[in-house]
Scaffold this motif. Structure first.
Motif, PDB file in Angstrom:
ATOM      1  N   VAL A 367       0.856  -1.190   0.000  1.00 27.22           N
ATOM      2  CA  VAL A 367       0.000   0.000   0.000  1.00 27.22           C
ATOM      3  C   VAL A 367       0.892   1.241   0.000  1.00 27.22           C
ATOM      4  N   HIS A 368       0.275   2.399  -0.168  1.00 28.77           N
ATOM      5  CA  HIS A 368       0.997   3.672  -0.143  1.00 28.77           C
ATOM      6  C   HIS A 368       1.257   4.063   1.311  1.00 28.77           C
ATOM      7  N   THR A 369       2.322   4.842   1.532  1.00 30.84           N
ATOM      8  CA  THR A 369       2.625   5.284   2.908  1.00 30.84           C
ATOM      9  C   THR A 369       1.492   6.125   3.490  1.00 30.84           C
ATOM     10  N   ASN A 370       0.767   6.860   2.617  1.00 30.53           N
ATOM     11  CA  ASN A 370      -0.358   7.644   3.126  1.00 30.53           C
ATOM     12  C   ASN A 370      -1.437   6.728   3.700  1.00 30.53           C
ATOM     13  N   THR A 371      -1.572   5.535   3.099  1.00 33.38           N
ATOM     14  CA  THR A 371      -2.543   4.571   3.611  1.00 33.38           C
ATOM     15  C   THR A 371      -2.124   4.086   4.990  1.00 33.38           C
ATOM     16  N   VAL A 372      -0.821   3.873   5.170  1.00 33.01           N
ATOM     17  CA  VAL A 372      -0.317   3.472   6.490  1.00 33.01           C
ATOM     18  C   VAL A 372      -0.629   4.567   7.512  1.00 33.01           C
ATOM     19  N   ASP A 373      -0.370   5.817   7.151  1.00 37.97           N
ATOM     20  CA  ASP A 373      -0.650   6.926   8.066  1.00 37.97           C
ATOM     21  C   ASP A 373      -2.131   6.967   8.436  1.00 37.97           C
ATOM     22  N   TYR A 374      -2.982   6.803   7.438  1.00 33.29           N
ATOM     23  CA  TYR A 374      -4.428   6.832   7.700  1.00 33.29           C
ATOM     24  C   TYR A 374      -4.825   5.720   8.654  1.00 33.29           C
TER      25      TYR A 374
END
Length: 423
Positions: A367-374
């Motif tokens: 997944v994208h790092t933004n998805t991890v942050d979310y």
């Protein structure tokens, strides 16, 4: 001692008008000459004790000569081969290397053949062909007799040592080993031990339906045991099965770094990722230490830690978190809001396992790092503990450890720990 001929020699056993054995008859003098030749030309023989060279080696050399002369003369040899078997068994018990024995046998044959050839002429060509074939038959009988008796005795000695070591190890783990038992087993008891609880996973070929899984497992275990003996010597004590067990090493036998390498070496030998936990204890406290080591190992397996060696100090927090009590019960409930969101639980688990590296976690989850942050932000909203804050992360990590003990035999689904790097 001189062996006399028994009648007329076979025509094909005549060289230069004399029986081929005529130059070999004085076996006593010739055996002494051969032993001197061994000392000068067979390097390993030089390291043997003098009493071995003057006694057993000379006696067996004479026996081999007698066998050779008897067979060349066409006589029966059962009694001599029995003497050879007894000698080989003695060498095995005394630890004389079998390659040294075979080198000496072949050197003796070369020396004997040189004596036979000394007065030979071109007219003896056909006889020498016959003699050469017969000598090869004799060499085959001698080497196979020596090898069989040597290996059989070596296995018996190893079996006796294994049984003695097994008995003493069981006694130490049971807390009832005595100095008398140690003397009877021929193994010295150390004042303190490093206790290893070891988990050996199945080899991939154990699941191959085309193969005998039990044979694969036993071969794996033998490789691990052989490596353990090579790295630690005869002082190591172990009770191991195909899926693991307990190893006792005298305290101080290996350095901390060497202990870490030992588990890596055992993994390479067994061709499987071995995991072990370590507790050190004085000898009287071995039973308690072994129980604790296996509790730690169970915890490491529940958390699906990566392979390697874990010490109690590495796991003290996790160990305490898993002790029964109201604290454990409370910690177990922290992650309940994530039960309906398995992707959030996996993200948290991966993130902690990856030492909070967002990029690595994103790659692992595809997944994208933004998805991890979310997802991390959502975990904080649902549980009330923000993984971006030290206190929140501590509670969430503790909750994962506690959850691994929620049901008997349960296991965490992804890696959560790795052995710390040693300075």
């Amino acid at each position: 001692m001189t062996i006399g001929g028994g009648g007329t020699a076979h025509p094909e056993m005549i060289v230069s008008g004399q029986p081929v054995t005529s130059s070999l008859k004085d076996v006593r003098a010739l055996s002494r000459r051969m032993v001197g030749h061994f000392i000068e030309n067979v390097v390993p023989c030089r390291t043997l004790p003098g009493e071995a060279l003057d006694g057993d080696v000379t006696a067996i050399t004479r026996t081999c000569l007698e066998i050779a002369v008897s067979m060349l003369d066409g006589a029966d040899i059962p009694e001599k081969t029995q003497q050879l078997r007894v000698g080989a068994e003695g060498w095995a018990r005394e630890g004389i290397p079998i390659d040294t024995i075979h080198h000496a046998v072949h050197e003796g044959f070369k020396l004997g053949f040189d004596l036979i050839l000394a007065d030979a002429t071109p007219a003896d060509f056909d006889s020498l062909k016959f003699v050469s074939r017969r000598l090869l038959e004799i060499l085959d009988i001698i080497t196979s007799t020596v090898s069989y008796a040597y290996v059989r005795e070596l296995r018996a000695v190893a079996g006796e040592h294994h049984t003695a070591a097994h008995t003493l190890t069981s006694a130490l783990l049971g807390g009832h080993a005595t100095s008398t038992m140690a003397r009877e087993c021929g193994i010295e008891i150390a004042p303190a031990y490093t206790v290893l609880a070891v988990a050996i996973p199945p080899h991939p070929e154990e699941r191959d339906t085309r193969l005998d899984g039990k044979v694969v497992a036993r071969r794996k275990l033998r490789r691990v045991q052989a490596e353990l003996g090579t790295r630690c010597g005869e002082r190591v004590l172990s009770l191991l099965s195909v899926d693991g067990g307990t190893v006792l090493l005298p305290a101080g036998l290996l350095t901390d770094e060497a202990l870490d390498h030992l588990v890596e070496q055992l993994s390479r030998a067994g061709q499987v990722p071995i995991t072990a936990t370590l507790v050190e204890a004085p000898t009287p406290q071995i039973p308690t230490a072994a129980d604790q080591a296996h509790e730690l190992l169970d915890m490491v397996q529940r958390l699906h830690c990566v392979r390697g060696l874990y010490r109690f100090d590495d796991l003290a927090l996790e160990y305490q978190l898993t002790r029964p009590g109201p604290g454990l019960e409370r910690l177990r409930t922290i992650l309940d809001p994530l039960d309906e969101h398995p992707e959030l639980f996996e993200t948290l688990h991966r993130h902690i396992a990856n030492n909070l590296n967002r990029q690595r976690t994103a790659r692992a989850l595809h997944v994208h790092t933004n998805t991890v942050d979310y997802r991390l932000k959502r975990i904080g909203q649902l549980t009330g503990f923000d993984p971006a804050e030290a206190s929140g992360l501590w509670y969430l990590r503790a909750a994962i450890v506690a959850r691994s003990y929620q049901q008997p035999g349960s296991r965490a689904s992804t890696p959560a720990l790795a052995p710390p790097a040693r300075p």
